[in-house]
Design an enzyme around this catalytic site. Sequence first.
Site, PDB file in Angstrom:
ATOM      1  N   ASP A 106       0.820  -1.212   0.000  1.00  0.00           N
ATOM      2  CA  ASP A 106       0.000   0.000   0.000  1.00  0.00           C
ATOM      3  C   ASP A 106       0.854   1.264   0.000  1.00  0.00           C
ATOM      4  O   ASP A 106       0.443   2.306   0.494  1.00  0.00           O
ATOM      5  CB  ASP A 106      -0.956   0.003   1.199  1.00  0.00           C
ATOM      6  CG  ASP A 106      -2.024   1.084   1.101  1.00  0.00           C
ATOM      7  OD1 ASP A 106      -2.404   1.439  -0.037  1.00  0.00           O
ATOM      8  OD2 ASP A 106      -2.469   1.590   2.157  1.00  0.00           O
TER       9      ASP A 106
ATOM     10  N   ASP B  84      -3.027  -4.709  -5.386  1.00  0.00           N
ATOM     11  CA  ASP B  84      -2.382  -3.384  -5.488  1.00  0.00           C
ATOM     12  C   ASP B  84      -0.899  -3.425  -5.830  1.00  0.00           C
ATOM     13  O   ASP B  84      -0.282  -2.385  -6.029  1.00  0.00           O
ATOM     14  CB  ASP B  84      -2.545  -2.559  -4.205  1.00  0.00           C
ATOM     15  CG  ASP B  84      -3.989  -2.215  -3.895  1.00  0.00           C
ATOM     16  OD1 ASP B  84      -4.832  -2.353  -4.789  1.00  0.00           O
ATOM     17  OD2 ASP B  84      -4.270  -1.813  -2.750  1.00  0.00           O
TER      18      ASP B  84
ATOM     19  N   ASP C 293     -13.874  -0.491   6.047  1.00  0.00           N
ATOM     20  CA  ASP C 293     -12.729   0.236   5.517  1.00  0.00           C
ATOM     21  C   ASP C 293     -12.171   1.208   6.546  1.00  0.00           C
ATOM     22  O   ASP C 293     -11.128   1.812   6.339  1.00  0.00           O
ATOM     23  CB  ASP C 293     -13.129   1.028   4.272  1.00  0.00           C
ATOM     24  CG  ASP C 293     -13.608   0.139   3.142  1.00  0.00           C
ATOM     25  OD1 ASP C 293     -13.109  -0.994   3.029  1.00  0.00           O
ATOM     26  OD2 ASP C 293     -14.485   0.569   2.366  1.00  0.00           O
TER      27      ASP C 293
END
Length: 369
Positions: A160, A198, A350
């Site tokens: 991330d 990601d 989230d």
Amino acid sequence: MVAVASVVVAVGTVTGTVSALDDGHPAKGAQPLVTHASALGPPSDVPTPSHGSAAPSPSGRATPKPVPDPSPTVRRSRTAAAPALLYRHFDSQVRDWLEAHPGDARRAVIESRIADRPAAVWFADFTPATVTARVRAVTSAAAARGRVPVLVPYTIPQRDCDGASEGGAPDLAAYDGWIDGFAAGLGSGEVVVVLEPDSVAQSDCLTEGGRADRFASLARAGRVLKAANPRARVYYDAGNSDWNPAAAQAALLRRAGAASPASSDGVFTNVSNFNRTSDEIAYARRVLSALGGPAGLGAVIDTSRNGNGAAPGGAWCDPPGRRIGPAPTLNTGEEGIDAYLWVKPPGESDGCRGTPGTFSADYAYELAG
């Protein structure tokens, strides 16, 4: 951070991510604590036209619309060898909530529409000593029931881009060793591996040398996984339809080994995001067309929260008004689309409906409504 499409928030760590019910009630083993559907289809235990606690989270901060890509060439249809069924792992935050709230008025809806459907099992903690056993606990339970598990390795260094879901292995050498251990637990049955959400789409925070090194490790990871279990189906990070243009994403994927049959079975899109299935299908096909590689490469799409599409303004943190999307299946009926998967377990926050990565009954009930 620029254009982030699928951020995963790691919260706890015993296994990474678990969030799916199994046909039986195995003893709790791999119990990850990271967090991580259209019309609702029949339960996945039914062969239809085609998950853990450690799971991904926000997936889609407002991202600029990509420049339209040229129309892709038509790809071959991918024919499944057999009508396989996805595995529902018992250890999950949603199952824990159900057991703790037998009289809750929301229980029946959450159980039937979320907990009883297969979701991915995440491995988001860097624990080399135990990863083989934890992976084997899931794959062996799935094999015993004749089901296909979905596993998510999520420990790439600088995960991330050191943002909300930062963590992972301390360096690529350590990561390579962790992947070796992960692969050793795959067994010999069919398994789907969603390799490092990601890691490709969100690699622009790295230097060019750092990016090249990461891509080399990802290519190696695919080779190791498929060598350990030839029935493993490994998919690489294609971001989502609101992130990088398909041609640009394909160029990155090619460098990461996604076009090589020795490493890859194709790409995945929309992890932890909300984009509509139709948009992701079109995007995935453009990526595959631009990627090249053998005709057998396909795509899997995360449909865990995309029933109503993306939220206005690109809101990504537990936005209201979202719904679960198409039910998880290995038979989508769509050319080049191998599966719809619930990679992000519905109801795991989230960070706005609760601590990132934890289960929110209110959010789950809203998604299932």
